[in-house]
Design an enzyme around this catalytic site. Structure first.
Site, mmCIF file in Angstrom:
data_model
loop_
_atom_site.group_PDB
_atom_site.id
_atom_site.type_symbol
_atom_site.label_atom_id
_atom_site.label_comp_id
_atom_site.label_asym_id
_atom_site.label_seq_id
_atom_site.Cartn_x
_atom_site.Cartn_y
_atom_site.Cartn_z
ATOM 1 C CG HIS A 22 -1.984 -0.982 1.292
ATOM 2 N ND1 HIS A 22 -2.192 -1.804 2.366
ATOM 3 C CD2 HIS A 22 -2.938 -1.304 0.390
ATOM 4 C CE1 HIS A 22 -3.235 -2.585 2.138
ATOM 5 N NE2 HIS A 22 -3.703 -2.320 0.931
ATOM 6 C CE LYS A 46 -12.339 -7.016 1.700
ATOM 7 N NZ LYS A 46 -11.126 -6.310 1.260
HETATM 8 P P1 ADP Z 1 -9.928 -3.335 -0.852
HETATM 9 O O1 ADP Z 1 -10.810 -3.980 0.164
HETATM 10 O O2 ADP Z 1 -10.514 -2.079 -1.426
HETATM 11 O O3 ADP Z 1 -9.394 -4.267 -1.916
HETATM 12 P P2 ADP Z 1 -7.228 -3.315 0.196
HETATM 13 O O4 ADP Z 1 -6.726 -2.594 1.410
HETATM 14 O O5 ADP Z 1 -7.116 -4.792 0.186
HETATM 15 O O6 ADP Z 1 -8.704 -2.814 0.026
HETATM 16 O O7 ADP Z 1 -6.487 -2.775 -1.107
HETATM 17 C C1 ADP Z 1 -6.518 -1.409 -1.460
HETATM 18 C C2 ADP Z 1 -5.786 -1.186 -2.762
HETATM 19 O O8 ADP Z 1 -4.409 -1.475 -2.597
HETATM 20 C C3 ADP Z 1 -6.249 -2.096 -3.917
HETATM 21 O O9 ADP Z 1 -6.184 -1.360 -5.115
HETATM 22 C C4 ADP Z 1 -5.219 -3.177 -3.935
HETATM 23 O O10 ADP Z 1 -5.101 -3.781 -5.220
HETATM 24 C C5 ADP Z 1 -3.981 -2.386 -3.587
HETATM 25 N N1 ADP Z 1 -2.939 -3.234 -3.029
HETATM 26 C C6 ADP Z 1 -3.009 -4.039 -1.950
HETATM 27 N N2 ADP Z 1 -1.854 -4.687 -1.750
HETATM 28 C C7 ADP Z 1 -1.013 -4.275 -2.734
HETATM 29 C C8 ADP Z 1 0.333 -4.599 -3.099
HETATM 30 N N3 ADP Z 1 1.026 -5.490 -2.418
HETATM 31 N N4 ADP Z 1 0.864 -3.974 -4.187
HETATM 32 C C9 ADP Z 1 0.128 -3.096 -4.895
HETATM 33 N N5 ADP Z 1 -1.147 -2.761 -4.603
HETATM 34 C C10 ADP Z 1 -1.711 -3.340 -3.547
#
Ligand code: ADP
Length: 160
Positions: A22, A46
């Site tokens: 992130h 979630k």
């Molecule tokens: P959501 O529930 O909206 O998917 P997340 O916190 O899981 O929330 O992810 C938020 C954003 O960060 C999404 O666009 C996800 O693809 C991106 N993301 C999560 N982990 C990574 C990573 N390791 N590398 C790049 N982007 C990431």
């Protein structure tokens, strides 16, 4: 042509917890846009490990050094929040084909409904297999997550 650096983008997500993946997206988004809002959502479907307030607080600590990044919490639709925040771009990260499949549907729907554009950054390779759910699993099993999340997040995981 409009310069993308003049725009405000939101980077929406659950961030339960924020990972180095992130942070990588945030760092790169901060360079791409004039202003970046990390939007910490509240998804009732979630069940989260950290409360929305805790998730926002953790990211706020991490982005304190970026003058054009701020953190906000929201409820409800991401596009509604984007409009209220004056953002015309949604920033998302892409790790793999599964992300792409899901994200395409969201991006198409959001654009058709409101005209908002979604901009993707592809993950840095070292974070391609990193997800918040993986972090929660490792921590629940008593494993060490300190290489995968910022130190302040690792500390909070240990406290939980
Ligand atoms: P959501 O529930 O909206 O998917 P997340 O916190 O899981 O929330 O992810 C938020 C954003 O960060 C999404 O666009 C996800 O693809 C991106 N993301 C999560 N982990 C990574 C990573 N390791 N590398 C790049 N982007 C990431």
């Amino acid at each position: 042509m409009t310069d993308s650096t003049g725009r405000t983008a939101i980077f929406p997500g659950t961030f339960d917890p924020a990972t180095k993946g992130h942070l990588d997206v945030i760092e790169r988004g901060a360079r791409l846009f004039q202003s970046l809002i990390v939007a910490v959502g509240d998804n009732p479907e979630k069940e989260s490990l950290f409360s929305q307030a805790e998730r926002a607080e953790m990211i706020s600590e991490l982005v304190a050094g970026y003058p054009n990044v701020r953190v906000e919490t929201y409820r409800g639709l991401t596009v509604t929040f984007a409009r209220e925040a004056g953002a015309d771009v949604i920033l998302r990260g892409l790790r793999n084909a599964a992300d792409l499949q899901f994200e395409l549907e969201m991006a198409h729907t959001n654009r058709a409904a409101t005209g908002i554009e979604t901009v993707f950054v592809v993950t840095s390779p070292q974070y391609a297999f990193l997800s918040s759910s993986l972090i929660r699993q490792i921590a629940a099993g008593g494993g060490d997550v300190s290489a995968l999340v910022p130190e302040s997040v690792a500390r909070r995981m240990r406290d939980k």
